[in-house]
Design a protein around this motif. Structure first.
Motif, PDB file in Angstrom:
ATOM      1  N   UNK A  83       9.989  -3.379  -9.295  1.00 44.19           N
ATOM      2  CA  UNK A  83      10.348  -2.805  -8.001  1.00 44.19           C
ATOM      3  C   UNK A  83      11.018  -1.442  -8.129  1.00 44.19           C
ATOM      4  N   UNK A  84      11.113  -0.907  -9.330  1.00 48.60           N
ATOM      5  CA  UNK A  84      11.682   0.421  -9.519  1.00 48.60           C
ATOM      6  C   UNK A  84      10.575   1.470  -9.461  1.00 48.60           C
ATOM      7  N   UNK A  85      10.967   2.724  -9.408  1.00 44.58           N
ATOM      8  CA  UNK A  85       9.971   3.794  -9.393  1.00 44.58           C
ATOM      9  C   UNK A  85       9.167   3.785 -10.694  1.00 44.58           C
ATOM     10  N   UNK A  86       9.855   3.485 -11.801  1.00 44.83           N
ATOM     11  CA  UNK A  86       9.142   3.401 -13.080  1.00 44.83           C
ATOM     12  C   UNK A  86       8.045   2.344 -13.028  1.00 44.83           C
ATOM     13  N   UNK A  87       8.383   1.184 -12.469  1.00 42.56           N
ATOM     14  CA  UNK A  87       7.404   0.108 -12.364  1.00 42.56           C
ATOM     15  C   UNK A  87       6.250   0.466 -11.456  1.00 42.56           C
ATOM     16  N   UNK A  88       6.546   1.121 -10.331  1.00 37.92           N
ATOM     17  CA  UNK A  88       5.472   1.502  -9.399  1.00 37.92           C
ATOM     18  C   UNK A  88       4.537   2.527 -10.020  1.00 37.92           C
ATOM     19  N   UNK A  89       5.097   3.470 -10.771  1.00 35.38           N
ATOM     20  CA  UNK A  89       4.246   4.463 -11.438  1.00 35.38           C
ATOM     21  C   UNK A  89       3.357   3.784 -12.466  1.00 35.38           C
ATOM     22  N   UNK A  90       3.935   2.865 -13.239  1.00 34.76           N
ATOM     23  CA  UNK A  90       3.156   2.170 -14.274  1.00 34.76           C
ATOM     24  C   UNK A  90       2.018   1.362 -13.658  1.00 34.76           C
ATOM     25  N   UNK A  91       2.296   0.649 -12.561  1.00 35.25           N
ATOM     26  CA  UNK A  91       1.254  -0.146 -11.911  1.00 35.25           C
ATOM     27  C   UNK A  91       0.198   0.766 -11.293  1.00 35.25           C
ATOM     28  N   UNK A  92       0.622   1.851 -10.643  1.00 32.71           N
ATOM     29  CA  UNK A  92      -0.340   2.800 -10.091  1.00 32.71           C
ATOM     30  C   UNK A  92      -1.216   3.406 -11.172  1.00 32.71           C
ATOM     31  N   UNK A  93      -0.604   3.732 -12.297  1.00 29.18           N
ATOM     32  CA  UNK A  93      -1.320   4.264 -13.471  1.00 29.18           C
ATOM     33  C   UNK A  93      -2.372   3.251 -13.924  1.00 29.18           C
ATOM     34  N   UNK A  94      -1.966   1.989 -13.940  1.00 24.05           N
ATOM     35  CA  UNK A  94      -2.852   0.902 -14.367  1.00 24.05           C
ATOM     36  C   UNK A  94      -4.049   0.769 -13.422  1.00 24.05           C
ATOM     37  N   UNK A  95      -3.811   0.899 -12.118  1.00 22.52           N
ATOM     38  CA  UNK A  95      -4.897   0.790 -11.140  1.00 22.52           C
ATOM     39  C   UNK A  95      -5.896   1.926 -11.329  1.00 22.52           C
ATOM     40  N   UNK A  96      -5.411   3.129 -11.598  1.00 23.75           N
ATOM     41  CA  UNK A  96      -6.314   4.266 -11.829  1.00 23.75           C
ATOM     42  C   UNK A  96      -7.161   4.010 -13.076  1.00 23.75           C
ATOM     43  N   UNK A 114       0.305   9.189 -10.650  1.00 25.73           N
ATOM     44  CA  UNK A 114      -0.513   8.154 -11.297  1.00 25.73           C
ATOM     45  C   UNK A 114      -1.942   8.626 -11.535  1.00 25.73           C
ATOM     46  N   UNK A 115      -2.529   9.327 -10.577  1.00 23.70           N
ATOM     47  CA  UNK A 115      -3.933   9.745 -10.721  1.00 23.70           C
ATOM     48  C   UNK A 115      -4.101  10.800 -11.802  1.00 23.70           C
ATOM     49  N   UNK A 116      -3.416  11.951 -11.692  1.00 23.56           N
ATOM     50  CA  UNK A 116      -3.580  12.939 -12.771  1.00 23.56           C
ATOM     51  C   UNK A 116      -3.016  12.463 -14.095  1.00 23.56           C
ATOM     52  N   UNK A 117      -1.953  11.664 -14.049  1.00 23.09           N
ATOM     53  CA  UNK A 117      -1.356  11.163 -15.284  1.00 23.09           C
ATOM     54  C   UNK A 117      -2.299  10.259 -16.048  1.00 23.09           C
ATOM     55  N   UNK A 118      -2.890   9.285 -15.356  1.00 24.88           N
ATOM     56  CA  UNK A 118      -3.809   8.354 -16.017  1.00 24.88           C
ATOM     57  C   UNK A 118      -5.039   9.078 -16.545  1.00 24.88           C
ATOM     58  N   UNK A 119      -5.590   9.981 -15.740  1.00 25.07           N
ATOM     59  CA  UNK A 119      -6.785  10.714 -16.168  1.00 25.07           C
ATOM     60  C   UNK A 119      -6.475  11.606 -17.367  1.00 25.07           C
ATOM     61  N   UNK A 145       0.831  -1.201   0.000  1.00 23.19           N
ATOM     62  CA  UNK A 145       0.000   0.000   0.000  1.00 23.19           C
ATOM     63  C   UNK A 145       0.876   1.266   0.000  1.00 23.19           C
ATOM     64  N   UNK A 146       2.018   1.167   0.665  1.00 20.01           N
ATOM     65  CA  UNK A 146       2.954   2.288   0.687  1.00 20.01           C
ATOM     66  C   UNK A 146       3.454   2.604  -0.718  1.00 20.01           C
ATOM     67  N   UNK A 147       3.745   1.561  -1.494  1.00 19.06           N
ATOM     68  CA  UNK A 147       4.174   1.761  -2.879  1.00 19.06           C
ATOM     69  C   UNK A 147       3.088   2.443  -3.702  1.00 19.06           C
ATOM     70  N   UNK A 148       1.846   2.009  -3.476  1.00 16.78           N
ATOM     71  CA  UNK A 148       0.718   2.565  -4.223  1.00 16.78           C
ATOM     72  C   UNK A 148       0.519   4.038  -3.897  1.00 16.78           C
ATOM     73  N   UNK A 149       0.582   4.368  -2.616  1.00 17.40           N
ATOM     74  CA  UNK A 149       0.366   5.758  -2.203  1.00 17.40           C
ATOM     75  C   UNK A 149       1.541   6.650  -2.606  1.00 17.40           C
ATOM     76  N   UNK A 150       2.732   6.058  -2.737  1.00 18.42           N
ATOM     77  CA  UNK A 150       3.910   6.867  -3.064  1.00 18.42           C
ATOM     78  C   UNK A 150       3.859   7.439  -4.477  1.00 18.42           C
ATOM     79  N   UNK A 151       3.031   6.863  -5.358  1.00 22.77           N
ATOM     80  CA  UNK A 151       2.970   7.328  -6.755  1.00 22.77           C
ATOM     81  C   UNK A 151       1.615   7.948  -7.090  1.00 22.77           C
ATOM     82  N   UNK A 152       0.773   8.148  -6.079  1.00 27.14           N
ATOM     83  CA  UNK A 152      -0.581   8.659  -6.350  1.00 27.14           C
ATOM     84  C   UNK A 152      -0.557  10.044  -6.970  1.00 27.14           C
ATOM     85  N   UNK A 153       0.421  10.870  -6.603  1.00 26.64           N
ATOM     86  CA  UNK A 153       0.449  12.250  -7.105  1.00 26.64           C
ATOM     87  C   UNK A 153       0.694  12.336  -8.607  1.00 26.64           C
TER      88      UNK A 153
END
Length: 560
Positions: A142-155, A87-92, A77-85
């Motif tokens: 496990x990189x920042x790039x990967x976390x952003x991509x997964x967060x983007x995908x969840x949005x 991932x959310x506006x980016x995906x939208x 969950x920490x990984x998910x919240x770390x990229x919300x800023x």
């Protein structure tokens, strides 16, 4: 086999996938091309064997569910919240750009607004399977790039959940058949209920699932039955996914992701991931076969320019939008390129959305065929785009290395923190710190030899460091992990990784780093032993033979 469509679909899909994937590999093409060509052959638009389409799609859905479950296991969950800023506006933002481009294409073709909107929205969503496979192959999860991509995908997943619920409700107002349009209050109520269900599901998982799932896994593990443990893992993954869809109206994929994320709280998460891996890979293959089955090649012959325009929106329009958004957030160019390349394709949610549009009489069958053709081509060329990205990044890294060598203060703060090079000399490296690795490590440490451990399980690495043993966190098959181990100065490498292909990659890469290094590895079969020896191992210990030898040595002689 008309009386056994499920068996025929599974057997036919896997056999054809193997045959065409082998041909693709021989021709040095992506194996995904072989999988989808197998689907085309098994589909209704080509003569010969025709698999059951609806069954194939349901089997493919299981592959997506298990894949998202595996991602959740390694994603906190920490990984998910770390990229919300971002991932959310980016995906939208990226979805908005792609939707508008799709609507403009529809307007140029004279399509109704409803069809153009649904078509554009379907173009905006990336395929879960394609994106995650690409990230896993490059070990970027496990990189920042990967976390952003997964967060983007969840949005995107959450946005599609909302779209799939609202589309039937909005069908009357978007269509031109004179249906009764819902009021603003009705639309607001539908949105509120959908959002409320998603929030309720997340709350249940965070409050209840976070405690119950790890506890249940621990109880089952204490039974000592591996079969029961494997069954428990699958029951949790599939049960939560099915329950999330049935009770809360969220997607199977999102439910499985949260189930994996909650199971990741358990120390048994690594074992859980291994248990689901074979099924996940098998059903992921069926996913690509099912996509090929949807392909109607006639649309490419009758509407080639329309298909090309849709493909350009997916590959160029979406990618440029994502690239610009990530750079606007002042992320490194490597991160922006990875996100842009990852999203330059569409998949399962696009098919579901366009299918709902057809069922609601909002989208024509022709538009659906155009989208499917563009989707398949985008998936086929996505691995090629990643290879191109890798070349571009390699050139960028080479230029940065020259600059940093002359001006160290200009070293970029990249998204992946470089692992520090070990200062040990004449040391023994143990790759993998499971039961065998621990026994070897204790023996090496007891002899007074310098010891370095490569392990990706964080709990183990913390305890090792507390014991004063130097440890590098990461998968031993990663190039950066092996380079950080300072193998050119090492005396020996002990490879305890149980997976044959992964341990073979460790041996191969280590031999390139130090041709004189003594490499001893474990094997669980004669085939694995031969594979490791070919990769460069000096000695490969076959576990069954060594057990037999030890037991015979311990056998008391017969009394005379």
């Amino acid at each position: 086999m008309h009386d056994a469509p499920l068996i025929a679909t599974i057997v036919g899909g896997i056999v054809l996938a193997f045959l065409f994937a082998a041909i693709a590999h021989r021709l040095k093409l992506p194996v995904l091309a072989g999988y989808m060509l197998a689907g085309v052959v098994a589909g209704p638009f080509t003569p010969g064997f025709v698999a059951d389409g609806p069954l194939a799609h349901q089997l493919a859905e299981l592959g997506v569910v298990l894949l998202m479950f595996g991602v959740g296991l390694h994603f906190s969950l920490k990984d998910l919240l770390s990229v919300k800023n971002i991932a959310i506006p980016g995906a939208i933002g990226q979805m908005a750009v792609a939707t508008v481009l799709g609507m403009l294409l529809g307007w140029a073709l004279g399509w109704p607004m409803a069809q153009s909107f649904v078509f554009g929205l379907a173009l905006s969503v990336a395929s879960t399977v394609v994106l995650l496979r690409a990230l896993e192959e490059r070990r970027l999860m496990e990189t920042e790039r990967g976390r952003i991509a997964v967060g983007w995908l969840i949005v995107e997943d959450l946005a599609m959940v909302l779209a799939l619920v609202l589309l039937p409700a909005l069908g009357a107002s978007l269509s031109s058949d004179g249906g009764v349009a819902p009021s603003f209050g009705e639309i607001a109520t539908t949105v509120g209920i959908t959002v409320g269900k998603v929030v309720a599901f997340v709350a249940v998982m965070l409050i209840v699932g976070k405690r119950v799932i790890p506890w249940l896994l621990k109880v089952v593990a204490h039974t000592g039955s591996r079969e029961l443990f494997r069954l428990a893992v699958l029951a949790i993954a599939l049960g939560v996914a099915f329950g999330a869809a049935g009770l809360f109206g969220v997607s199977f994929e999102l439910g499985a992701f949260f189930a994996g994320m909650m199971m990741g709280e358990s120390k048994l998460a690594h074992d859980a991931a291994e248990e689901t891996l074979p099924l996940r890979d098998a059903f992921a293959v069926l996913f690509f076969v099912s996509i090929g089955m949807l392909f109607n090649y006639h649309i490419v012959l009758t509407e080639p320019l329309v298909v090309l325009a849709a493909l350009l929106i997916i590959v160029v329009g979406k990618s440029l939008a994502a690239l610009g958004i990530v750079l606007a957030f002042r992320k490194p160019l490597s991160t922006a390129l990875t996100i842009a390349t990852s999203l330059s394709q569409i998949g399962e949610f696009s098919f579901i959305l366009i299918g709902v549009g057809v069922a609601q009489n909002l989208v024509s069958k022709e538009a659906q065929d155009v989208l499917l053709a563009a989707a398949i081509v985008s998936i086929l060329i996505n691995p090629l785009l990643f290879k191109l990205m890798d070349r571009v990044k390699a050139r960028m890294d080479a230029r940065e290395a020259v600059v940093v060598e002359t001006h160290p203060e200009m070293a970029p703060a990249g998204d992946v923190v470089a692992l520090p090079l070990s200062t040990l000399r004449d040391h023994v490296v143990v790759a993998g710190y499971g039961r065998l690795g621990q026994l070897l490590g204790e023996a090496v440490h007891a002899r007074g030899d310098a010891l370095l451990v490569l392990e990706e399980e964080k709990d183990l690495t913390e305890s090792l460091r507390q014991s004063g043993i130097e440890t590098i966190v990461g998968n031993a098959s990663r190039d950066d992990v092996l380079e950080a181990a300072n193998l050119p100065q090492a005396r020996a490498l002990l490879v305890t990784v149980p997976q044959a292909f992964e341990s073979g990659e460790v041996v191969r890469a280590a031999r390139l780093l130090n041709p004189a290094l003594q490499i001893i590895a474990r094997a669980d079969s004669d085939e694995c032993r031969e594979h490791l020896l070919k990769q460069g191992a000096d000695l490969v210990v076959l576990s069954e033979r060594e057990l037999a030898r030890t037991m015979i040595d311990g056998l008391r002689p017969a009394v005379a």
